[in-house]
Design a protein around this motif. Structure first.
Motif, mmCIF file in Angstrom:
data_model
loop_
_atom_site.group_PDB
_atom_site.id
_atom_site.type_symbol
_atom_site.label_atom_id
_atom_site.label_comp_id
_atom_site.label_asym_id
_atom_site.label_seq_id
_atom_site.Cartn_x
_atom_site.Cartn_y
_atom_site.Cartn_z
ATOM 1 N N UNK A 66 -3.267 -0.888 13.195
ATOM 2 C CA UNK A 66 -2.810 -1.361 11.894
ATOM 3 C C UNK A 66 -3.815 -2.339 11.291
ATOM 4 N N UNK A 67 -4.444 -3.137 12.140
ATOM 5 C CA UNK A 67 -5.438 -4.097 11.662
ATOM 6 C C UNK A 67 -6.613 -3.368 11.020
ATOM 7 N N UNK A 68 -7.027 -2.262 11.629
ATOM 8 C CA UNK A 68 -8.133 -1.472 11.074
ATOM 9 C C UNK A 68 -7.738 -0.912 9.703
ATOM 10 N N UNK A 69 -6.561 -0.296 9.647
ATOM 11 C CA UNK A 69 -6.066 0.300 8.399
ATOM 12 C C UNK A 69 -5.938 -0.756 7.296
ATOM 13 N N UNK A 70 -5.335 -1.885 7.617
ATOM 14 C CA UNK A 70 -5.088 -2.926 6.611
ATOM 15 C C UNK A 70 -6.383 -3.592 6.171
ATOM 16 N N UNK A 71 -7.295 -3.828 7.110
ATOM 17 C CA UNK A 71 -8.567 -4.484 6.788
ATOM 18 C C UNK A 71 -9.343 -3.683 5.748
ATOM 19 N N UNK A 72 -9.455 -2.366 5.950
ATOM 20 C CA UNK A 72 -10.208 -1.529 5.019
ATOM 21 C C UNK A 72 -9.549 -1.493 3.642
ATOM 22 N N UNK A 73 -8.225 -1.442 3.606
ATOM 23 C CA UNK A 73 -7.529 -1.362 2.319
ATOM 24 C C UNK A 73 -7.626 -2.669 1.543
ATOM 25 N N UNK A 74 -7.340 -3.780 2.208
ATOM 26 C CA UNK A 74 -7.304 -5.062 1.514
ATOM 27 C C UNK A 74 -8.690 -5.648 1.285
ATOM 28 N N UNK A 75 -9.714 -5.039 1.846
ATOM 29 C CA UNK A 75 -11.078 -5.490 1.585
ATOM 30 C C UNK A 75 -11.675 -4.800 0.364
ATOM 31 N N UNK A 76 -10.898 -3.909 -0.248
ATOM 32 C CA UNK A 76 -11.344 -3.267 -1.476
ATOM 33 C C UNK A 76 -11.336 -4.276 -2.627
ATOM 34 N N UNK A 77 -12.185 -4.112 -3.620
ATOM 35 C CA UNK A 77 -12.139 -5.001 -4.798
ATOM 36 C C UNK A 77 -10.996 -4.590 -5.734
ATOM 37 N N UNK A 78 -10.194 -5.579 -6.123
ATOM 38 C CA UNK A 78 -9.094 -5.327 -7.058
ATOM 39 C C UNK A 78 -9.361 -6.145 -8.312
ATOM 40 N N UNK A 79 -9.676 -5.453 -9.414
ATOM 41 C CA UNK A 79 -10.064 -6.128 -10.649
ATOM 42 C C UNK A 79 -8.963 -6.101 -11.697
ATOM 43 N N UNK A 80 -7.864 -5.433 -11.415
ATOM 44 C CA UNK A 80 -6.778 -5.269 -12.362
ATOM 45 C C UNK A 80 -6.714 -3.831 -12.840
ATOM 46 N N UNK A 81 -5.535 -3.338 -13.198
ATOM 47 C CA UNK A 81 -4.244 -4.042 -13.208
ATOM 48 C C UNK A 81 -3.754 -4.356 -11.794
ATOM 49 N N UNK A 82 -2.719 -5.196 -11.725
ATOM 50 C CA UNK A 82 -2.195 -5.625 -10.431
ATOM 51 C C UNK A 82 -0.753 -5.179 -10.197
ATOM 52 N N UNK A 83 -0.317 -4.173 -10.962
ATOM 53 C CA UNK A 83 1.076 -3.706 -10.839
ATOM 54 C C UNK A 83 1.160 -2.555 -9.837
ATOM 55 N N UNK A 84 1.825 -2.807 -8.689
ATOM 56 C CA UNK A 84 2.002 -1.808 -7.640
ATOM 57 C C UNK A 84 3.300 -1.054 -7.917
ATOM 58 N N UNK A 85 3.185 0.236 -8.157
ATOM 59 C CA UNK A 85 4.375 1.035 -8.471
ATOM 60 C C UNK A 85 5.083 1.420 -7.173
#
Length: 313
Positions: A157-176
């Motif tokens: 799970x740490x591997x999966x989460x690290x790669x996802x949350x290390x992505x750049x998020x510039x907006x929008x920030x609304x998670x459907x």
């Protein structure tokens, strides 16, 4: 501070949930509150019965109690926050909170995938080698299997989460979605995510299709062993032992494969939200129902505990 904050302008996310209508949200709050309470109480009851009744001190019920514990944690990572958001005008979750929720949810989910394999192996040993059952699945091995299961879940799970949350998020920030699930958050990244999708696909194949293949192999061996038994009554008893496990496995794996083994290009938020309820909410709810209604030992343990408490009072 999370490393992703160094190259992301998004500091928090908005979880859109199921509806923006206050009346609908109040109705949904009542429904999901009842579902959550039933899930926690049902799984909690199984854990308590396993601890109190010595007749349930066997590997099969030990694994079932761990499964119930994971189910409680699994539902608790998402549902309390969802319930709060139903009644709140603010549906915000911090970047760190989203990271933690995704990590815990994935860790518990992967742990359940591996535990399903162990429970299938338990059925295999119980039916194919009944006389050697306690010798093969001794308590030392059972504890090691559970520790290894949880360690694997939290590592992958740490591997999966690290790669996802290390992505750049510039907006929008609304998670459907109603919680921070990998595909829904990843769809907001302001860069090409094909490489991350491939990494996730490899993890999913290893941690979803791998366990599922082992479960199917176990049940092929179990079926062949059952067919060799001449007694029809023994056939029914053996199939009944496995039916509960197969029911929960089906409810868990089918929607999980649909959600996690597709590219982002085929991401459908509304449908995915509904499907995720199957393995997040309803599996945890149905687990105690399926196992309790089909299991005479659990029913007997419940009656015994109730009778003893009446005597004490």
């Amino acid at each position: 501070m999370s490393p992703a904050l160094n190259h992301s302008s998004v500091m928090e996310f908005v979880l859109l949930g199921f509806s923006s209508d206050p009346t609908s949200n109040r109705i949904l709050f009542i429904i999901f509150l009842l579902l959550y309470l039933c899930s926690v109480l049902g799984n909690g009851l199984i854990i308590i019965l396993m601890c109190l009744d010595s007749h349930l001190h066997s590997p099969m019920y030990f694994f079932l109690s761990i499964f119930s514990l994971l189910d409680v944690g699994y539902a608790t990572t998402t549902m309390p926050q969802m319930l709060v958001h139903f009644l709140s005008s603010s549906k915000l979750i911090s970047f760190e909170g989203c990271w933690l929720q995704m990590y815990a949810f994935s860790a518990l989910g992967i742990s359940e995938c591996i535990l399903f394999v162990i429970m299938a192996y338990d059925c295999y040993v119980a039916i194919c080698f009944p006389l050697c059952y306690m010798l093969i699945l001794n308590w030392g091995l059972c504890v090691k299997l559970v520790i290894g299961t949880c360690a694997s879940g939290f590592f992958f799970s740490l591997v999966h989460t690290f790669f996802t949350m290390n992505l750049p998020f510039c907006g929008p920030n609304m998670v459907n979605h109603y919680f921070c699930e990998g595909p829904s958050v990843r769809s907001l990244a302001c860069m090409d995510t094909h490489l991350i999708e491939m990494v996730d696909l490899v993890i999913s194949i290893f941690m979803v299709l791998g366990p599922l293949s082992l479960i199917l192999a176990s049940y092929i061996c179990i079926t062949l062993a059952i067919l060799k038994i001449k007694s029809t009554q023994s056939h029914c008893k053996a199939f009944s032992t496995c039916a509960s496990h197969l029911t929960v496995v089906t409810l868990f794996f089918e929607p999980a494969i649909y959600v996690y083994m597709r590219p982002n290009s085929s991401y459908t938020p509304e449908r995915d939200k509904q499907i995720s309820l199957l393995y997040n909410v309803f599996t945890a709810l149905l687990n105690p129902v399926v196992y309790s209604l089909r299991n005479k030992d659990i029913k007997a343990a419940f009656i015994k505990v109730v009778v003893q408490n009446r005597v004490v009072w």
